[in-house]
Design a protein around this motif. Structure first.
Motif, PDB file in Angstrom:
ATOM      1  N   GLY A  76       0.793  -1.212   0.000  1.00  0.00           N
ATOM      2  CA  GLY A  76       0.000   0.000   0.000  1.00  0.00           C
ATOM      3  C   GLY A  76       0.828   1.266   0.000  1.00  0.00           C
ATOM      4  N   ALA A  77       0.135   2.400   0.083  1.00  0.00           N
ATOM      5  CA  ALA A  77       0.795   3.702   0.076  1.00  0.00           C
ATOM      6  C   ALA A  77       0.837   4.338   1.451  1.00  0.00           C
ATOM      7  N   GLY A  78       0.156   3.741   2.426  1.00  0.00           N
ATOM      8  CA  GLY A  78       0.198   4.246   3.789  1.00  0.00           C
ATOM      9  C   GLY A  78      -0.476   5.594   3.990  1.00  0.00           C
ATOM     10  N   ARG A  79      -1.459   5.903   3.154  1.00  0.00           N
ATOM     11  CA  ARG A  79      -2.151   7.179   3.288  1.00  0.00           C
ATOM     12  C   ARG A  79      -3.375   7.024   4.183  1.00  0.00           C
ATOM     13  N   GLY A  80      -4.026   8.161   4.477  1.00  0.00           N
ATOM     14  CA  GLY A  80      -5.112   8.150   5.438  1.00  0.00           C
ATOM     15  C   GLY A  80      -6.485   8.086   4.814  1.00  0.00           C
ATOM     16  N   ALA A  81      -7.494   8.082   5.697  1.00  0.00           N
ATOM     17  CA  ALA A  81      -8.881   8.002   5.250  1.00  0.00           C
ATOM     18  C   ALA A  81      -9.298   9.267   4.495  1.00  0.00           C
TER      19      ALA A  81
END
Length: 421
Positions: A61-66
């Motif tokens: 994944g990219a580890g970004r937020g909601a």
């Protein structure tokens, strides 16, 4: 609260809007009539990293937020005209990836999340049964322990993505006498012996997101594919529903904005009685109300996403997941009902997109819990449905009562789903 985007998030929205406009949904009208899912468009989204946007990098994944997810999906909705595709993406990411990410052990995460993030695997969530939807305590699907295995027996209905899915998050009970506390989650692969999947009858809208029925006939799976602890399925499902209700409607922000703006242009061109129809207050007022409701829906949905980013886990004690899902879905129905009126016969005709958007929007008021169920859950969280006791003055209930973990009817329903899944 900030109301502007930094360059990174603004670029994220623009990139996925461009993907939707340039690549996706080119033949959506034909596929909607035939109920055909586009694997090509699915893989195009996967290649842009959409499915792994929120997952940690170690799982592809990219580890970004909601909030980033909402921004990306809002952009996709602005550009893409295939609402069924976006529904399929939501079911895959929010109801299949999220529970594995949040409750799976390291082996499960590494076994499944990279494939789900890359789009090689398609995920689905199986809760609804012939006799239970919102009332998860009435699950008839059983999971009987057999040494190092479980045998799953039961039938699931209205499973979004089922006809094309490779992996199912299945909820079953380890003892029907236990009610909701017996619910346990399992990871079931399509190739497992005892699993049969068939497509269900056509539906009113969201036709390019296919749904189906799963029959589990003594399906024997290793205990290592139990998701979370035994009897922890209620917590798994509560978290899953909170994530789904918070984020599932994100594409509709973009869809509504695009179609409202298109109708404004139409009303500035269309002439009746010697005037552009936008000069009639019955028309202009309707468009103003649509725009205001859209703005409110947008703020509410981003607030729900911000709560997810702040806590790291879905805040099941707040009303934002249910409030966002309720308000945005009902706003979408109101917007497309209004647009149908403004376009007249053109809006009612299948020559345009409006009638299809309206059919699809109605489905969003049902999926992940009907509007009525969202209101029941919110009422419970507000303490309105506090149970009758010897003390009938409900005003005596305090914040300390709810903080202590006291249960009330609405509280149990935060852990259930009221719609087709």
């Amino acid at each position: 609260m900030r109301f502007e985007w930094d360059d990174d998030r603004d670029g994220l929205g623009r990139d996925f809007r461009r993907l939707g406009e340039e690549t996706l949904g080119k033949d959506v009208a034909e596929r909607d009539r035939a109920g055909v899912f586009s694997r090509e468009d699915w893989l195009a989204c996967a290649e842009r990293g959409l499915f792994g946007l929120m997952l940690p990098p170690e799982y592809g994944g990219a580890g970004r937020g909601a909030v980033d997810h909402v921004r990306a999906m809002e952009g996709l909705g602005r550009g893409c005209r295939d609402n069924g595709l976006m529904m399929a993406i939501g079911a895959h990411v929010l109801a299949a990836e999220v529970p594995i990410w949040k409750f799976g052990d390291e082996r499960q995460r590494r076994a499944y999340l990279p494939g789900l993030a890359a789009g090689r695997l398609i995920g689905a969530n199986a809760m609804t049964e012939p006799g239970s939807g919102s009332d998860a305590s009435s699950l008839a699907t059983t999971a009987d322990r057999d040494g190092g295995f479980y045998r799953l027996t039961g039938r699931k209905l209205y499973v979004t993505n089922a006809p094309v899915a490779d992996l199912f998050v299945v909820y079953a009970t380890v003892g029907r006498h236990l009610g909701f506390t017996g619910v346990t989650a399992f990871l079931v692969e399509r190739a497992d012996v005892g699993v049969s999947v068939k497509e269900q009858a056509g539906k009113m809208g969201l036709r390019t997101a296919r749904w189906g029925e799963i029959e589990l006939d003594g399906c024997r799976i290793p205990a290592s594919r139990r998701l979370g602890a035994e009897r922890q399925g209620g917590a798994v499902f509560a978290q899953t529903m909170a994530w789904e209700r918070s984020l599932l409607l994100a594409p509709w922000l973009g869809v509504m904005e695009r179609e409202i703006e298109a109708c404004v242009r139409h009303c500035r061109r269309r002439r009746q009685f010697g005037r552009h129809i936008g000069h009639f207050q019955s028309v202009s007022n309707r468009l103003v109300d649509m725009r205001v409701r859209w703005e409110l829906a947008r703020m509410l949905l981003y607030r729900a996403a911000a709560e997810l980013d702040r806590d790291g886990r879905a805040p099941t004690a707040t009303i934002f997941p249910e409030a966002g899902k309720l308000y945005v879905s009902e706003t979408a129905v109101e917007v497309f009902t209004g647009l149908t009126q403004l376009y007249g016969a053109l809006g009612y005709s299948s020559e345009g997109d409006t009638e299809r958007h309206l059919r699809d929007a109605v489905g969003m008021t049902i999926s992940s819990g009907t509007s009525d169920m969202q209101r029941v859950v919110i009422a419970g969280k507000l303490g309105i449905t506090w149970p009758d006791t010897e003390t009938t003055d409900t005003d005596t209930a305090t914040d300390a009562d709810t903080a202590s973990g006291a249960r009330y009817p609405g509280d149990t329903r935060t852990e259930t789903s009221g719609g087709a899944r």
